[in-house]
Design a protein around this motif. Structure first.
Motif, PDB file in Angstrom:
ATOM      1  N   THR A 102       0.933  -1.182   0.181  1.00  7.39           N
ATOM      2  CA  THR A 102      -0.024   0.164   0.061  1.00  7.39           C
ATOM      3  C   THR A 102       0.802   1.364   0.099  1.00  7.39           C
ATOM      4  O   THR A 102       0.238   2.349   0.194  1.00  7.39           O
ATOM      5  CB  THR A 102      -0.937  -0.010   0.999  1.00  7.39           C
ATOM      6  OG1 THR A 102      -0.467  -0.106   2.403  1.00  7.39           O
ATOM      7  CG2 THR A 102      -2.047  -1.160   1.060  1.00  7.39           C
ATOM      8  N   ASN A 103       2.147   1.260  -0.060  1.00  6.47           N
ATOM      9  CA  ASN A 103       2.987   2.380   0.000  1.00  6.47           C
ATOM     10  C   ASN A 103       2.779   3.061   1.203  1.00  6.47           C
ATOM     11  O   ASN A 103       2.836   4.475   1.022  1.00  6.47           O
ATOM     12  CB  ASN A 103       3.109   3.077  -1.471  1.00  6.47           C
ATOM     13  CG  ASN A 103       4.206   3.922  -1.723  1.00  6.47           C
ATOM     14  OD1 ASN A 103       5.403   3.460  -0.954  1.00  6.47           O
ATOM     15  ND2 ASN A 103       4.182   4.913  -2.178  1.00  6.47           N
ATOM     16  N   THR A 104       2.806   2.437   2.280  1.00 12.34           N
ATOM     17  CA  THR A 104       2.536   3.441   3.593  1.00 12.34           C
ATOM     18  C   THR A 104       3.793   3.037   4.504  1.00 12.34           C
ATOM     19  O   THR A 104       4.233   2.022   4.398  1.00 12.34           O
ATOM     20  CB  THR A 104       1.260   2.972   3.968  1.00 12.34           C
ATOM     21  OG1 THR A 104       1.086   1.805   4.574  1.00 12.34           O
ATOM     22  CG2 THR A 104       0.133   3.645   3.385  1.00 12.34           C
ATOM     23  N   ALA A 105       3.796   3.756   5.462  1.00 11.07           N
ATOM     24  CA  ALA A 105       4.897   3.523   6.565  1.00 11.07           C
ATOM     25  C   ALA A 105       4.426   2.664   7.646  1.00 11.07           C
ATOM     26  O   ALA A 105       2.915   2.524   7.649  1.00 11.07           O
ATOM     27  CB  ALA A 105       5.455   4.946   6.912  1.00 11.07           C
ATOM     28  N   ILE A 106       5.372   2.198   8.386  1.00  5.97           N
ATOM     29  CA  ILE A 106       4.757   1.571   9.605  1.00  5.97           C
ATOM     30  C   ILE A 106       5.738   2.189  10.714  1.00  5.97           C
ATOM     31  O   ILE A 106       6.633   2.958  10.567  1.00  5.97           O
ATOM     32  CB  ILE A 106       5.199   0.147   9.678  1.00  5.97           C
ATOM     33  CG1 ILE A 106       6.633  -0.165   9.624  1.00  5.97           C
ATOM     34  CG2 ILE A 106       4.283  -0.734   8.851  1.00  5.97           C
ATOM     35  CD1 ILE A 106       7.052  -1.700  10.002  1.00  5.97           C
ATOM     36  N   VAL A 107       5.027   2.191  11.940  1.00 10.79           N
ATOM     37  CA  VAL A 107       5.516   3.124  13.169  1.00 10.79           C
ATOM     38  C   VAL A 107       5.823   1.903  14.247  1.00 10.79           C
ATOM     39  O   VAL A 107       4.874   1.012  14.568  1.00 10.79           O
ATOM     40  CB  VAL A 107       4.368   3.985  13.777  1.00 10.79           C
ATOM     41  CG1 VAL A 107       5.109   4.624  15.072  1.00 10.79           C
ATOM     42  CG2 VAL A 107       4.288   5.023  12.795  1.00 10.79           C
ATOM     43  N   VAL A 108       7.030   1.920  14.694  1.00 10.78           N
ATOM     44  CA  VAL A 108       7.410   0.940  15.604  1.00 10.78           C
ATOM     45  C   VAL A 108       8.159   1.554  16.781  1.00 10.78           C
ATOM     46  O   VAL A 108       8.484   2.903  16.794  1.00 10.78           O
ATOM     47  CB  VAL A 108       8.576  -0.042  15.165  1.00 10.78           C
ATOM     48  CG1 VAL A 108       7.774  -1.048  14.126  1.00 10.78           C
ATOM     49  CG2 VAL A 108       9.673   0.561  14.317  1.00 10.78           C
ATOM     50  N   ILE A 109       8.516   0.985  17.839  1.00 12.80           N
ATOM     51  CA  ILE A 109       9.124   1.405  18.951  1.00 12.80           C
ATOM     52  C   ILE A 109      10.603   0.499  18.993  1.00 12.80           C
ATOM     53  O   ILE A 109      10.353  -0.564  19.043  1.00 12.80           O
ATOM     54  CB  ILE A 109       8.510   1.326  20.247  1.00 12.80           C
ATOM     55  CG1 ILE A 109       7.176   2.150  20.523  1.00 12.80           C
ATOM     56  CG2 ILE A 109       9.358   1.700  21.641  1.00 12.80           C
ATOM     57  CD1 ILE A 109       6.476   2.161  21.577  1.00 12.80           C
ATOM     58  N   LYS A 110      11.551   1.253  18.942  1.00  9.80           N
ATOM     59  CA  LYS A 110      12.904   0.697  18.624  1.00  9.80           C
ATOM     60  C   LYS A 110      13.896   1.154  19.794  1.00  9.80           C
ATOM     61  O   LYS A 110      14.135   2.456  19.732  1.00  9.80           O
ATOM     62  CB  LYS A 110      13.536   0.838  17.233  1.00  9.80           C
ATOM     63  CG  LYS A 110      14.760  -0.022  17.135  1.00  9.80           C
ATOM     64  CD  LYS A 110      14.972   0.102  15.454  1.00  9.80           C
ATOM     65  CE  LYS A 110      16.156  -0.889  15.055  1.00  9.80           C
ATOM     66  NZ  LYS A 110      16.515  -0.873  13.641  1.00  9.80           N
ATOM     67  N   ASP A 111      14.340   0.561  20.779  1.00 12.62           N
ATOM     68  CA  ASP A 111      15.186   1.005  21.838  1.00 12.62           C
ATOM     69  C   ASP A 111      14.185   2.108  22.663  1.00 12.62           C
ATOM     70  O   ASP A 111      15.008   2.897  22.898  1.00 12.62           O
ATOM     71  CB  ASP A 111      16.361   1.378  21.313  1.00 12.62           C
ATOM     72  CG  ASP A 111      17.200   0.322  20.706  1.00 12.62           C
ATOM     73  OD1 ASP A 111      17.154  -0.957  21.190  1.00 12.62           O
ATOM     74  OD2 ASP A 111      18.005   0.229  19.832  1.00 12.62           O
ATOM     75  N   GLY A 112      13.093   1.850  22.636  1.00 12.40           N
ATOM     76  CA  GLY A 112      12.455   2.790  23.432  1.00 12.40           C
ATOM     77  C   GLY A 112      12.044   4.206  22.720  1.00 12.40           C
ATOM     78  O   GLY A 112      11.554   5.262  23.133  1.00 12.40           O
ATOM     79  N   VAL A 113      12.332   4.318  21.386  1.00 12.93           N
ATOM     80  CA  VAL A 113      12.174   5.489  20.530  1.00 12.93           C
ATOM     81  C   VAL A 113      11.110   5.192  19.473  1.00 12.93           C
ATOM     82  O   VAL A 113      11.290   4.156  18.792  1.00 12.93           O
ATOM     83  CB  VAL A 113      13.568   5.925  19.984  1.00 12.93           C
ATOM     84  CG1 VAL A 113      13.373   6.964  18.996  1.00 12.93           C
ATOM     85  CG2 VAL A 113      14.505   6.145  21.012  1.00 12.93           C
ATOM     86  N   LEU A 114      10.140   6.024  19.485  1.00 17.74           N
ATOM     87  CA  LEU A 114       9.161   5.896  18.333  1.00 17.74           C
ATOM     88  C   LEU A 114       9.862   6.161  16.951  1.00 17.74           C
ATOM     89  O   LEU A 114      10.391   7.345  16.849  1.00 17.74           O
ATOM     90  CB  LEU A 114       7.881   6.824  18.582  1.00 17.74           C
ATOM     91  CG  LEU A 114       6.589   6.558  17.898  1.00 17.74           C
ATOM     92  CD1 LEU A 114       5.918   5.233  18.377  1.00 17.74           C
ATOM     93  CD2 LEU A 114       5.571   7.672  18.181  1.00 17.74           C
ATOM     94  N   CYS A 115       9.663   4.992  16.039  1.00 18.07           N
ATOM     95  CA  CYS A 115      10.378   5.326  14.696  1.00 18.07           C
ATOM     96  C   CYS A 115       9.128   4.951  13.588  1.00 18.07           C
ATOM     97  O   CYS A 115       8.497   4.183  13.763  1.00 18.07           O
ATOM     98  CB  CYS A 115      11.412   4.203  14.544  1.00 18.07           C
ATOM     99  SG  CYS A 115      12.828   4.348  15.700  1.00 18.07           S
TER     100      CYS A 115
END
Length: 61
Positions: free
Chosen positions: A35-48
């Motif tokens: 769908t050519n969209t981004a995903i949001v994850v938490i990596k090492d306590g930081v929202l990416c």
């Protein structure tokens, strides 16, 4: 709970939960690419935010 702790759990559903989470994450990445969209994850306590293009590059590596 850490992955090593999950393997020692008494509840079989808890043991299988790690596999289910990994499967869901993989499907989310595939959907984001399609769908050519981004995903949001938490990596090492930081929202990416990871763009679809970045996901495609990670998939090829």
């Amino acid at each position: 709970m850490k992955a090593s702790e999950l393997q020692n759990a008494k509840n079989p559903d808890l043991i299988a939960s790690l596999v289910a989470i990994k499967r869901a994450a993989s499907l989310a990445r595939q959907t984001a690419i399609q769908t050519n969209t981004a995903i949001v994850v938490i990596k090492d306590g930081v929202l990416c935010t990871i763009s679809a293009e970045e996901l495609k590059q990670q998939e090829q590596a």
